[in-house]
Design an enzyme around this catalytic site. Structure first.
Site, PDB file in Angstrom:
ATOM      1  N   HIS A 160       1.901  -0.017  -5.918  1.00 17.63           N
ATOM      2  CA  HIS A 160       3.123   0.161  -5.464  1.00 17.63           C
ATOM      3  C   HIS A 160       3.782   1.259  -5.965  1.00 17.63           C
ATOM      4  CE1 HIS A 160       3.863  -4.280  -6.486  1.00 17.63           C
ATOM      5  NE2 HIS A 160       2.428  -4.250  -5.475  1.00 17.63           N
TER       6      HIS A 160
ATOM      7  N   HIS B  76       4.387  -6.756   2.511  1.00 18.80           N
ATOM      8  CA  HIS B  76       3.418  -6.105   1.389  1.00 18.80           C
ATOM      9  C   HIS B  76       2.214  -6.406   1.014  1.00 18.80           C
ATOM     10  CE1 HIS B  76       4.364  -5.603  -3.369  1.00 18.80           C
ATOM     11  NE2 HIS B  76       3.145  -6.506  -3.330  1.00 18.80           N
TER      12      HIS B  76
ATOM     13  N   HIS C  33      -6.751  -6.315  -3.357  1.00 19.18           N
ATOM     14  CA  HIS C  33      -7.264  -5.363  -4.414  1.00 19.18           C
ATOM     15  C   HIS C  33      -8.449  -4.937  -4.621  1.00 19.18           C
ATOM     16  CE1 HIS C  33      -2.578  -5.112  -5.153  1.00 19.18           C
ATOM     17  NE2 HIS C  33      -2.853  -6.321  -5.412  1.00 19.18           N
TER      18      HIS C  33
END
Ligand SMILES: [Zn+2]
Length: 307
Positions: free
Chosen positions: A81, A238, A265
């Protein structure tokens, strides 16, 4: 978008809990020289082993978050983030001092990081930004999950699809274009999990700092957080934020088009490794699309970087 590299004007401090470790952590972002990229410095370990370069080659685990590790085994986790905040704010060079092993989760989004960078300001540096221009399509498939990157002129586009059996999250698609999408709805979108997965996450030794203050929790067709969602597309937004953070580990901005269904990821990291390992897939370019020669010895090649 500026054609010059940027750093931050002044040191910026944050403190908070690590989502997975549950530890309280302090971080300080500090300005750094051009062409030095993003580096973490663990101030709680011996200084000769403390630097971890924010590079895709240093990703040691991508389960539920992105963890980077140097050759001494020193790591920082949940970097995505903060890295996404740098991508969105066009920040190229920063050193991040951290006194623990996990970046604080803040409110589960990149909101605090982006707002603080905006408030403190950024500074242009005397060196051009370089962009990675995609020349050929590269794809990774893992069962029903896939991700690909293909050429796209002078911008970054991400087409993201999430597929959940949960009746509230379901299948959602969102198209994001860096130059003209609503960036606020990306950087304020929070991480999320299913209520029934919490025990399993904790069994993995993760999620120790998780709470309704820093994650959306979905139980069947209900959101357990008091105020519900921040925007209609918060779940898929997100995932785009995560993707931006993981892309920032390339060390450069990307001119290309990413398409993914059920990406995450691991898949983004696998794609970067495959894509960047073959020089015929990409070339450096500048904002005005001039081909930039790669022999400039001052510049760190994404292939050569390793901490
Ligand atoms: Zn995330």
């Amino acid at each position: 978008m500026s054609h010059l590299q940027k750093t931050i004007k002044n040191p910026i401090y944050f403190k908070g809990v690590g989502l997975h470790t549950g530890e309280n952590v302090n971080i300080c972002l500090k300005p750094s020289e051009f062409n030095t990229g993003i580096k973490f410095k663990r101030i709680d370990v011996e200084s000769t082993k403390s630097i971890i370069e924010a590079n895709y080659k240093n990703v040691s685990s991508a389960i539920l978050c992105t963890k980077i590790q140097n050759s001494h085994g020193i790591s920082v986790t949940t970097v995505e983030h903060l890295m996404a905040a740098f991508y969105l704010e066009g920040v190229d060079n920063v050193i991040i001092e951290i006194d623990g092993s996990e970046v604080p989760i803040m409110d589960g989004s990149a909101f605090d990081f982006v707002e603080a960078i905006k408030a403190h300001g950024t500074e242009e540096q005397k060196c051009s930004k370089r962009f990675i221009k995609v020349l050929k399509k590269v794809e990774i498939k893992d069962g029903l999950k896939h991700i690909s990157i293909e050429p796209f002129a002078k911008d970054l586009k991400i087409d993201f699809e999430i597929v959940y059996k949960n009746p509230l999250i379901r299948t959602r698609k969102k198209e994001f274009i860096l130059s003209n999408s609503d960036l606020t709805s990306i950087y304020n979108s929070r991480t999320f999990c299913l209520y029934e997965d919490i025990q399993q996450i904790q069994n993995l030794g993760l999620g120790k700092g998780g709470s309704l203050e820093n994650a959306i929790v979905v139980k069947e067709n209900k959101i357990l957080n008091d105020n519900g969602l921040r925007n209609r597309d918060e779940f898929v937004s997100h995932k785009i934020l995560d993707c931006l953070g993981d892309l920032m580990l390339s060390g450069y901005r990307v001119f290309g088009h990413i398409k993914t269904s059920q990406g995450g990821h691991q898949l983004t990291n696998d794609l970067l490794k495959k894509f960047l390992s073959d020089n015929s897939n990409w070339q450096f370019t500048s904002l005005d699309e001039q081909k930039v020669e790669q022999k400039d010895s001052e510049y760190i090649s994404p292939i050569a970087v390793n901490a």
